[in-house]
Design an enzyme around this catalytic site. Structure first.
Site, short mmCIF file in Angstrom:
data_model
loop_
_atom_site.label_atom_id
_atom_site.label_comp_id
_atom_site.label_asym_id
_atom_site.label_seq_id
_atom_site.Cartn_x
_atom_site.Cartn_y
_atom_site.Cartn_z
N SER A 197 4.37 2.87 7.78
CA SER A 197 4.01 1.64 6.93
C SER A 197 4.85 1.13 6.08
O SER A 197 5.65 2.16 5.31
CB SER A 197 2.81 1.70 5.77
OG SER A 197 1.64 1.86 6.64
N ASP B 163 0.64 -7.77 1.39
CA ASP B 163 0.43 -6.13 1.60
C ASP B 163 1.91 -6.01 1.65
O ASP B 163 2.69 -4.95 2.55
CB ASP B 163 0.03 -5.50 2.82
CG ASP B 163 -0.04 -4.03 2.50
OD1 ASP B 163 0.64 -3.36 1.81
OD2 ASP B 163 -0.81 -3.18 3.51
N HIS C 152 0.87 -1.33 0.05
CA HIS C 152 -0.03 -0.02 -0.18
C HIS C 152 0.92 1.27 0.02
O HIS C 152 0.38 2.36 -0.04
CB HIS C 152 -0.94 0.05 1.07
CG HIS C 152 -0.65 0.27 2.58
ND1 HIS C 152 -0.38 -0.64 3.28
CD2 HIS C 152 -0.23 1.42 3.15
CE1 HIS C 152 0.26 -0.20 4.54
NE2 HIS C 152 -0.02 1.23 4.59
#
Lengths: 491, 478
Positions: free
Chosen positions: A209, A119, A89
């Site tokens: 992230s 992910d 992402h």
């Protein structure tokens, strides 16, 4: 505004922390604390120089409108060739990438491969640029996430809210957390089915992230992926990532198998299913048009898959089972030992490739919509008859398709009398129609079980070649950047 | 409603406080005359709706006496389609303004959603004979003044209020409707012209005020003209059922746009495109096919603007009789094909579905109706029952069962329909097992099956006693 607020909070917290930890009494406590601090700093020194801030730009369609979207996250260098592990992402589908390193140098990067199911994504620094700029890169070693236990001390490194080179500190709160709610990476892209999460109370915020979760030996044990606020952060275990990285470095993508079943944990259903020993997993649901269809049945109990015994008493174990099945080579004939109505049986089936719901979007500019090919997974999720046709992903307001109320989710199956199986076929019909300046286009779509027949009314500009799209379309895009970001947050 | 009532009371008090020398204009005189004429026929219809959890809610609506033997008509908007008619209880009729405040037992006769009217008949022998209102069909014009009615609440003996407004616009397709520029009172109450003609009912209507591509719904009060319900008023339903209108079984209808008509060389002809045929329906039997363009029905072309075509077609069907055979012209493969369709009654609705409820488990299920299978894209003859109610303190809830789940098996026994479910469930409960395992189908598009295990606590249930599901104390849940 927002960042300064975060800064203020961060500074206040730091002050409180240092004040609270200043040893007031005994010297041995002070010694113990210094010891802990030294260990943390050692771990930091091993990984900190390998952490980068990732800046990505990609093209997305919002309601059929092409937009350039910018974003940032974190990543960690893991080899001498400049490979960086980050989140899907953050960097998946990115067209432009750059990384800011710990020494504040910015280097361009390219996408090597990405895997939405976990992910994760691997990108590569432009090493020529690194050499030109005359510095060395440092990379971090991977640890073993299977040995992680609750209470292990960890640090998270990354760029929360874009604030690069930030470290936060905490412990492992749970080593095999399952998050039951459906995970959506946007556009219906599923994730999280193949691994449990490392849960930590080390602060993980947007921008963290893709950054590493590090143990006190200075090894990466997870990739920070989700922050829930309230001291709830979740990282993908590094052992899951290792396999993904290996496949991406090898082939640029991750192949997975599916047999088309959904499992259910055995717990509490043993006596109903007459299972004396708690072994195996319940086959709860069979996907239509899958390898398991007409071969397996709901309520079958899977005992062995391709020679491996199956444990599925608890929901946590189903992730491992799914990962194991996904790891089978695609197209392999496997033997399943099952129990059906008390009787043991051997079942043979051939695994199929697990796809994602997304494939490349194609813009049918003059008609005013964007579509994609239908993957097997999309057909299953949306209850489509088969994988034939073009799935409409967006309709641009005010354009011909919008005027006849075409909408996201429609499946174009016929256009100008031609059967449409794929975007490639529709593209051919489209190109021809545009070339011939056809003013009316007959188009037929499935909307769920309903057929919709419409005629698109197309206007052609007076001067044909003069108004080429890119030049005119490029400039307003930058202006819209702010809007685009808002839009993507809403998604 | 209540607020309106208080405001009205204040207004009345204020009016009463004026010296009698206040000028009474012609309108005031008209309103009083109209009220005098209509008031003897106005009544309050009162009833209770018993929710699935057993809680009752009271409802009271102003209606009017429209036939012999105290036949009372009110709006069908208040009889909801997802609630079984058996959940409507204790119908009574109250005469507004009566000093004794007495109410009279009544019997619910049924409703007609297309005509937008519902009926009760007073059964109490002690009830006075009330005079029926004479409705008449009349064409209104823009600007015509009309009178509507409302009522106060019980503390004020349900006194009737009167108000006037004007016709704002005349809608003529697919049928005449008269939006007004003000308040017309309680839906289902009569609307009277200044010369005393009862020309329709007050109701609320939703109009599309946007474009076709971007509809914008707008709610407006309108006069629902007498011709919309006159037939039904003369032949009221019986037995508490929804009046079955004729049904063809075509779905996913879209207007034939100008461009589509031009593409097919239809000239001035228009109609609707058939998006879906319900298997086994009249249109299926008649040989109508998906993608057919229906151009005419009963020899009448389907006409109107693009936004009117679908309703015009639907209206043509609804206004006919069940069992009637109608000529239908469809356009298919470049040719006009004549077909004959024999209309059947609408299929069973959710409200008519047979239900079964088990309080102990906190579970309510009902039979599957056509709409359920259409929404889930399942075959028409899908087996099972659908969960429509889960008590949040019951054993079914604890097992993770939810609203909309389709139960396919109980303790591994296949469930064909609602009778099956009731019989098998009762048999299994009789055994007082330590668990009852359900096999359910969940989801609208991506459907999945799973096992759900209900764990009854028989001891707790017995000592706890009573109706509280799961033996839990019946306190409100946080």
């Amino acid at each position: 505004m927002r960042t300064s607020h975060v800064w203020a909070v961060a500074c206040a917290a730091l002050a409180a922390w240092s004040a609270g930890c200043r040893p007031a009494s005994q010297g041995d406590e002070r010694l113990a604390y210094v010891e802990v601090e030294n260990v943390i700093k050692r771990a930091r020194d091993m990984v900190y120089p390998a952490v980068v801030r990732v800046e990505a730009r990609k093209t997305e369609y919002f309601r059929g409108q092409k937009e350039r979207v910018g974003g940032f996250g974190s990543g960690v260098l893991f080899d001498s060739q400049g490979h960086v592990l980050t989140n899907y992402h953050v960097a998946g589908r990115a067209e432009e990438l750059s990384c800011t390193l710990f020494n504040k140098e910015r280097v361009k990067a390219t996408l090597v491969g990405a895997d939405p199911w976990t992910d994760l994504a691997v990108i590569k620094l432009n090493m020529d640029e690194v050499r030109e700029k005359g510095f060395q890169i440092t990379w971090a070693p991977f640890g073993d996430s299977d040995t992680v236990v609750e209470g292990d001390t960890v640090v998270a490194i990354g760029s929360p809210f874009g604030l690069s080179r930030s470290i936060s500190f905490g412990i492992i709160s749970c080593h095999d957390r399952i998050l039951s709610e459906a995970m959506d990476l946007g556009g219906g892209l599923e994730t999280g089915l193949f691994s449990t999460w490392l849960q930590t109370d080390a602060a993980i915020n947007p921008g963290n992230s893709g950054g590493p979760l590090v143990n006190l030996r200075g090894e990466v044990i997870g990739i920070n992926t989700r922050g829930g606020g309230n001291d709830l952060g979740f990282a993908v275990p590094i052992n899951v990532a290792k396999n993904v990285v290996a496949q991406i470095l090898d082939t640029g993508k991750v192949l997975r198998s599916t047999i088309g079943v959904q499992f259910q944990a055995l717990q509490d259903l043993e006596s109903f299913l007459d299972v004396s020993k708690t072994e195996g997993a319940i086959i709860a649901s069979i996907e239509p048009d899958s390898p398991a269809e007409n071969v397996l049945q709901p309520q079958d109990i899977l005992l062995e898959y391709d020679g491996h015994r199956v444990a599925g008493r608890y929901p946590e174990e189903l992730f491992e089972l799914r990962r194991h099945i996904a790891g089978t080579p695609v197209g392999r004939e496997v033997t399943l030992k099952i129990r059906r109505g008390g009787e043991p049986m051997d079942i043979r089936l051939t695994t199929a490739e697990l796809t994602t719901v997304r494939s490349d979007e194609v813009n049918f500019e003059k008609w005013g919509f964007v579509g994609q090919n239908i993957t097997k997974r999309l057909a299953t999720r949306e209850n489509l008859k088969n994988t034939r046709g073009v799935y409409v992903t967006g309709v641009r307001p005010g354009e011909p398709a919008h005027k006849v109320r075409l909408s996201q989710g429609d499946v174009v199956f016929q256009c100008e009398q031609a059967e449409i199986d794929s975007v490639e076929q529709l593209q051919k019909v489209y190109d021809e129609a545009v070339k011939e300046k056809k003013p009316r286009i007959l188009i037929k779509v499935w909307r769920g079980p309903t057929i919709k027949v419409e005629v698109l009314r197309i206007e052609y500009d007076a001067e044909p070649e003069a108004a080429k799209e890119p030049a005119g379309a490029e400039s307003p895009k930058d202006d819209k950047d702010g809007d685009t970001k808002q839009e993507s947050q809403r998604q | 409603m209540k607020r309106l009532g208080i405001a009205a009371v204040l207004a009345l008090v204020a009016a009463a406080g004026w010296p009698t020398a206040a000028v009474a204009d012609a309108t005031a005189e008209t309103l009083r005359t109209v009220l005098d004429k209509v008031q003897p026929s106005l009544v309050i219809v009162s009833f209770y709706i018993e929710a699935d959890d057993g809680r009752k809610a009271e409802a009271r609506f102003l209606g009017s006496v429209v036939g012999e033997n105290n036949l009372v008509m009110f709006t069908s908007l208040v009889i909801r389609d997802n609630v079984a008619i058996s959940q409507y209880k204790d119908f009574r009729v109250i005469v507004p303004g009566a000093v004794d405040g007495k109410s009279y037992t009544a019997e619910y006769l049924g409703k007609d959603d297309v005509a937008q009217v519902a009926f009760v008949r007073v059964t109490d022998p002690s009830a006075p004979k009330l005079p029926p209102l004479e409705f008449e069909a009349a064409e209104l014009q823009i600007g015509d003044p009309v009178v509507g009615f409302g009522n106060l609440g019980e503390p004020d003996a349900y006194k009737v209020m009167v108000q006037d407004t004007r016709v704002q616009v005349v809608i003529d397709k697919p049928f005449r409707l008269y939006p007004v520029d003000g308040d017309l009172g309680v839906p289902g109450t009569p609307v009277v012209t200044f010369d005393g003609k009862v020309v329709g009912l007050a109701t609320i209507y939703v109009f599309n005020r946007g474009t076709n591509a971007q509809p914008q719904a707008g709610r407006t009060q309108i006069v629902w003209p007498t011709e919309r319900f006159l037939e039904r008023m003369k032949n009221p339903p019986e037995g508490g059922q929804q009046v079955k209108r004729p049904w063809m079984g075509v779905a996913g209808l879209e207007a034939v746009s100008e461009d589509l008509a031009e593409y097919h060389g239809l000239g001035e002809r228009r109609g609707v495109v058939v998006g879906r045929i319900i298997a086994g329906s009249p249109s299926d039997k008649a040989g109508i096919k998906v993608e057919d363009l229906i151009l005419s029905i009963g020899g009448k072309d389907i006409k109107g603007t693009e936004g009117q075509l679908v309703t015009a077609f639907q209206n043509e069907i609804r206004e006919r009789k069940v069992g009637e055979t109608v000529d239908v012209e469809v356009f298919r493969d470049g040719k006009v094909v004549p077909l004959k369709v024999t209309l059947e009654p609408q299929p069973k609705s959710e409200a008519e579905a047979v239900r079964y409820r088990n309080k102990q488990f906190g579970l309510g299920v009902r039979e599957l109706v056509l709409d359920d299978t259409l929404v889930r894209e399942l075959p028409n003859d899908e087996k099972g029952v659908i969960v429509h109610f889960i008590d949040s303190s019951g054993w079914a809830d604890a097992a993770g069962l939810s609203d909309g789940d389709i139960i396919k098996k109980v303790q591994d026994r296949e469930i064909a329909g609602i009778e099956d479910f009731e019989r098998i469930f009762k048999e299994e409960v009789e055994k007082k097992p330590k668990e009852i395992v359900l096999f359910v189908l969940r989801g609208l598009k991506d459907k999945q099956t799973q096992l759900l295990r209900m764990e009854p606590r028989w001891d707790a249930a017995e000592s706890g006693g009573g109706t509280s599901p799961g033996g839990a104390p019946s306190e409100p849940q946080p």
